[in-house]
Design a protein around this motif. Structure first.
Motif, PDB file in Angstrom:
ATOM      1  N   TRP A   1       0.829  -1.220   0.000  1.00  0.00           N
ATOM      2  CA  TRP A   1       0.000   0.000   0.000  1.00  0.00           C
ATOM      3  C   TRP A   1       0.856   1.260   0.000  1.00  0.00           C
ATOM      4  O   TRP A   1       0.629   2.170  -0.803  1.00  0.00           O
ATOM      5  CB  TRP A   1      -0.918  -0.012   1.226  1.00  0.00           C
ATOM      6  CG  TRP A   1      -1.677   1.269   1.412  1.00  0.00           C
ATOM      7  CD1 TRP A   1      -2.820   1.662   0.775  1.00  0.00           C
ATOM      8  CD2 TRP A   1      -1.319   2.350   2.301  1.00  0.00           C
ATOM      9  NE1 TRP A   1      -3.209   2.909   1.204  1.00  0.00           N
ATOM     10  CE2 TRP A   1      -2.308   3.349   2.138  1.00  0.00           C
ATOM     11  CE3 TRP A   1      -0.284   2.547   3.209  1.00  0.00           C
ATOM     12  CZ2 TRP A   1      -2.270   4.543   2.863  1.00  0.00           C
ATOM     13  CZ3 TRP A   1      -0.248   3.734   3.928  1.00  0.00           C
ATOM     14  CH2 TRP A   1      -1.226   4.713   3.746  1.00  0.00           C
ATOM     15  N   VAL A   2       1.856   1.335   0.878  1.00  0.00           N
ATOM     16  CA  VAL A   2       2.647   2.566   0.963  1.00  0.00           C
ATOM     17  C   VAL A   2       3.523   2.723  -0.274  1.00  0.00           C
ATOM     18  O   VAL A   2       3.789   3.858  -0.708  1.00  0.00           O
ATOM     19  CB  VAL A   2       3.479   2.584   2.265  1.00  0.00           C
ATOM     20  CG1 VAL A   2       4.701   1.667   2.187  1.00  0.00           C
ATOM     21  CG2 VAL A   2       3.916   4.015   2.595  1.00  0.00           C
ATOM     22  N   SER A   3       3.935   1.622  -0.900  1.00  0.00           N
ATOM     23  CA  SER A   3       4.712   1.719  -2.134  1.00  0.00           C
ATOM     24  C   SER A   3       3.865   2.288  -3.262  1.00  0.00           C
ATOM     25  O   SER A   3       4.314   3.159  -4.023  1.00  0.00           O
ATOM     26  CB  SER A   3       5.261   0.341  -2.523  1.00  0.00           C
ATOM     27  OG  SER A   3       6.133  -0.164  -1.533  1.00  0.00           O
ATOM     28  N   ALA A   4       2.634   1.801  -3.378  1.00  0.00           N
ATOM     29  CA  ALA A   4       1.726   2.327  -4.399  1.00  0.00           C
ATOM     30  C   ALA A   4       1.378   3.788  -4.119  1.00  0.00           C
ATOM     31  O   ALA A   4       1.267   4.603  -5.041  1.00  0.00           O
ATOM     32  CB  ALA A   4       0.457   1.478  -4.455  1.00  0.00           C
ATOM     33  N   LEU A   5       1.216   4.130  -2.841  1.00  0.00           N
ATOM     34  CA  LEU A   5       0.886   5.504  -2.468  1.00  0.00           C
ATOM     35  C   LEU A   5       2.016   6.459  -2.865  1.00  0.00           C
ATOM     36  O   LEU A   5       1.773   7.529  -3.434  1.00  0.00           O
ATOM     37  CB  LEU A   5       0.645   5.580  -0.966  1.00  0.00           C
ATOM     38  CG  LEU A   5       0.264   6.947  -0.401  1.00  0.00           C
ATOM     39  CD1 LEU A   5      -1.143   7.320  -0.848  1.00  0.00           C
ATOM     40  CD2 LEU A   5       0.356   6.932   1.131  1.00  0.00           C
ATOM     41  N   ALA A   6       3.256   6.077  -2.576  1.00  0.00           N
ATOM     42  CA  ALA A   6       4.391   6.925  -2.923  1.00  0.00           C
ATOM     43  C   ALA A   6       4.508   7.085  -4.435  1.00  0.00           C
ATOM     44  O   ALA A   6       4.831   8.176  -4.926  1.00  0.00           O
ATOM     45  CB  ALA A   6       5.679   6.332  -2.344  1.00  0.00           C
ATOM     46  N   ALA A   7       4.248   6.012  -5.175  1.00  0.00           N
ATOM     47  CA  ALA A   7       4.298   6.114  -6.637  1.00  0.00           C
ATOM     48  C   ALA A   7       3.212   7.049  -7.155  1.00  0.00           C
ATOM     49  O   ALA A   7       3.447   7.846  -8.077  1.00  0.00           O
ATOM     50  CB  ALA A   7       4.145   4.724  -7.258  1.00  0.00           C
ATOM     51  N   GLU A   8       2.029   6.977  -6.572  1.00  0.00           N
ATOM     52  CA  GLU A   8       0.922   7.828  -6.997  1.00  0.00           C
ATOM     53  C   GLU A   8       1.229   9.307  -6.766  1.00  0.00           C
ATOM     54  O   GLU A   8       0.832  10.165  -7.561  1.00  0.00           O
ATOM     55  CB  GLU A   8      -0.344   7.436  -6.235  1.00  0.00           C
ATOM     56  CG  GLU A   8      -1.564   8.281  -6.565  1.00  0.00           C
ATOM     57  CD  GLU A   8      -2.773   7.933  -5.705  1.00  0.00           C
ATOM     58  OE1 GLU A   8      -3.792   8.646  -5.801  1.00  0.00           O
ATOM     59  OE2 GLU A   8      -2.691   6.953  -4.933  1.00  0.00           O
ATOM     60  N   HIS A   9       1.937   9.612  -5.683  1.00  0.00           N
ATOM     61  CA  HIS A   9       2.208  11.002  -5.316  1.00  0.00           C
ATOM     62  C   HIS A   9       3.644  11.403  -5.642  1.00  0.00           C
ATOM     63  O   HIS A   9       4.173  12.336  -5.018  1.00  0.00           O
ATOM     64  CB  HIS A   9       1.925  11.201  -3.828  1.00  0.00           C
ATOM     65  CG  HIS A   9       0.469  11.102  -3.484  1.00  0.00           C
ATOM     66  ND1 HIS A   9      -0.392  12.174  -3.543  1.00  0.00           N
ATOM     67  CD2 HIS A   9      -0.288  10.036  -3.106  1.00  0.00           C
ATOM     68  CE1 HIS A   9      -1.600  11.788  -3.202  1.00  0.00           C
ATOM     69  NE2 HIS A   9      -1.569  10.501  -2.932  1.00  0.00           N
ATOM     70  N   ARG A  10       4.248  10.745  -6.593  1.00  0.00           N
ATOM     71  CA  ARG A  10       5.650  11.006  -6.926  1.00  0.00           C
ATOM     72  C   ARG A  10       5.902  12.476  -7.252  1.00  0.00           C
ATOM     73  O   ARG A  10       6.849  13.086  -6.756  1.00  0.00           O
ATOM     74  CB  ARG A  10       6.062  10.126  -8.107  1.00  0.00           C
ATOM     75  CG  ARG A  10       7.485  10.378  -8.595  1.00  0.00           C
ATOM     76  CD  ARG A  10       7.824   9.510  -9.793  1.00  0.00           C
ATOM     77  NE  ARG A  10       9.205   9.749 -10.233  1.00  0.00           N
ATOM     78  CZ  ARG A  10       9.558  10.746 -11.034  1.00  0.00           C
ATOM     79  NH1 ARG A  10       8.651  11.594 -11.485  1.00  0.00           N
ATOM     80  NH2 ARG A  10      10.826  10.892 -11.389  1.00  0.00           N
ATOM     81  N   ALA A  11       5.045  13.078  -8.093  1.00  0.00           N
ATOM     82  CA  ALA A  11       5.265  14.452  -8.506  1.00  0.00           C
ATOM     83  C   ALA A  11       5.210  15.410  -7.325  1.00  0.00           C
ATOM     84  O   ALA A  11       6.006  16.340  -7.214  1.00  0.00           O
ATOM     85  CB  ALA A  11       4.239  14.851  -9.564  1.00  0.00           C
ATOM     86  N   GLY A  12       4.252  15.204  -6.409  1.00  0.00           N
ATOM     87  CA  GLY A  12       4.139  16.059  -5.245  1.00  0.00           C
ATOM     88  C   GLY A  12       5.330  15.928  -4.310  1.00  0.00           C
ATOM     89  O   GLY A  12       5.803  16.915  -3.737  1.00  0.00           O
ATOM     90  N   LEU A  13       5.834  14.716  -4.135  1.00  0.00           N
ATOM     91  CA  LEU A  13       6.991  14.504  -3.284  1.00  0.00           C
ATOM     92  C   LEU A  13       8.228  15.191  -3.863  1.00  0.00           C
ATOM     93  O   LEU A  13       9.056  15.746  -3.135  1.00  0.00           O
ATOM     94  CB  LEU A  13       7.263  13.014  -3.096  1.00  0.00           C
ATOM     95  CG  LEU A  13       6.244  12.249  -2.229  1.00  0.00           C
ATOM     96  CD1 LEU A  13       6.464  10.749  -2.357  1.00  0.00           C
ATOM     97  CD2 LEU A  13       6.347  12.688  -0.773  1.00  0.00           C
ATOM     98  N   LEU A  14       8.357  15.166  -5.182  1.00  0.00           N
ATOM     99  CA  LEU A  14       9.497  15.787  -5.832  1.00  0.00           C
ATOM    100  C   LEU A  14       9.322  17.298  -5.974  1.00  0.00           C
ATOM    101  O   LEU A  14      10.279  18.003  -6.316  1.00  0.00           O
ATOM    102  CB  LEU A  14       9.723  15.172  -7.215  1.00  0.00           C
ATOM    103  CG  LEU A  14      10.259  13.755  -7.234  1.00  0.00           C
ATOM    104  CD1 LEU A  14      10.249  13.201  -8.654  1.00  0.00           C
ATOM    105  CD2 LEU A  14      11.681  13.711  -6.666  1.00  0.00           C
ATOM    106  N   GLY A  15       8.117  17.787  -5.739  1.00  0.00           N
ATOM    107  CA  GLY A  15       7.875  19.209  -5.916  1.00  0.00           C
ATOM    108  C   GLY A  15       7.695  19.617  -7.361  1.00  0.00           C
ATOM    109  O   GLY A  15       7.998  20.751  -7.748  1.00  0.00           O
TER     110      GLY A  15
END
Length: 291
Positions: free
Chosen positions: A275-289
């Motif tokens: 779940w957390v791996s899929a979540l991080a992939a989904e929000h990749r752009a936001g995490l990278l800014g």
């Protein structure tokens, strides 16, 4: 043929592209491709046909998909019977834990109502090697211990300031101008990971005047107009009263996921890791800014 290979096959069949499936199974695209080739060799069948828009199932792939989905349903039923409840303890860095993970953790809890989740979001990370936590989300890849690790996500950092601070502050157009401003940052003796010691990456010799061991405190001071700070984009971009300054300066760091190797047999821990791996992939752009 083993279930892990079938799990990878299912992810690619559903995502339609190896690159999209890779973060869902916590691997890089090269590893996913290699595991698919191993599965095809074991079966003596070509399962995917590569086309311009991704991977398309062959007739043999379609037949395997039916069988693999049936196996998946059977294993899910076994997992639900054997592991419908229990506790998962997750240790995360303060910023990621309180600003990102806490925002989404309710979704995981709703999917698994029988589970209790402990989120330990502090600068003093717990150790999966010592069984202090089930899952650790770290700022660096651990090099020792009986652990299974993977990169969870990259994230970006920028320099942020409050709009009302900049209205009264000296001009800020170059790196040299930073020396004329109040810098916020970590207390040197309380930097718990070298990845957080990033002021020298911006300009040698920079020293913060307002210091805290807490990234949340640094954010609060920035928002109050006390000075300027390097913040993760998922923190700074979430506050409309803050703006990025010196946009040419962009830093990147990574989050790593680690579990004890024995925890791989636990369905509830596998569920959280997936779940957390899929979540991080989904929000990749936001995490990278990059949004």
């Amino acid at each position: 043929m083993n279930w892990d290979d079938l799990r990878i096959f299912l992810a690619v069949a559903r995502a339609g592209q190896i690159a999209r499936a890779a973060p869902l199974v916590g691997m890089d695209a090269t590893t996913v491709g290699r595991r698919l080739r191993r599965l095809e060799q074991a079966l003596g069948r070509t399962l995917f046909q590569a086309q311009r828009d991704g991977q398309h199932l062959t007739e043999a792939g379609d037949r395997l998909l039916v069988r693999a989905e049936a196996m998946e349903r059977s294993m899910a039923a076994i997992d639900e019977r054997e592991d419908t409840g229990g506790l998962i303890r997750v240790s995360a860095s303060e910023g990621f834990g309180t600003w990102f993970l806490a925002h989404h953790l309710g979704g995981f809890a709703r999917l698994h109502p029988g589970l209790t989740i402990d989120l330990v979001a502090t600068s003093g990370l717990l150790s999966p090697s010592k069984r202090e936590t089930d899952v650790a989300l770290l700022l660096a890849r651990p090099r020792q211990g009986p652990l299974v690790t993977r990169k969870l996500a990259d994230y970006g950092l920028r320099i942020f300031a409050a709009k009302h601070y900049l209205e009264k502050a000296p001009p800020l157009a170059t790196r040299d101008d930073l020396k004329r401003h109040t810098l916020l940052g970590y207390i040197p003796g309380y930097i718990f990971a070298p990845e957080l010691d990033y002021l020298d990456d911006i300009a040698p010799g920079l020293q913060p005047r307002l210091r805290s061991s807490s990234i949340n405190a640094q954010y609060r001071m920035t928002a109050s107009g006390a000075g300027i700070a390097v913040l993760p984009c998922f923190i700074g971009d979430s506050d409309p009263t803050l703006v990025r300054v010196l946009p040419e300066i962009a830093l990147r760091r990574s989050f790593w996921l680690a579990t004890h190797q024995d925890a791989q047999a636990s369905p509830r821990i596998r569920r959280f890791v997936d779940w957390v791996s899929a979540l991080a992939a989904e929000h990749r752009a936001g995490l990278l800014g990059e949004t």
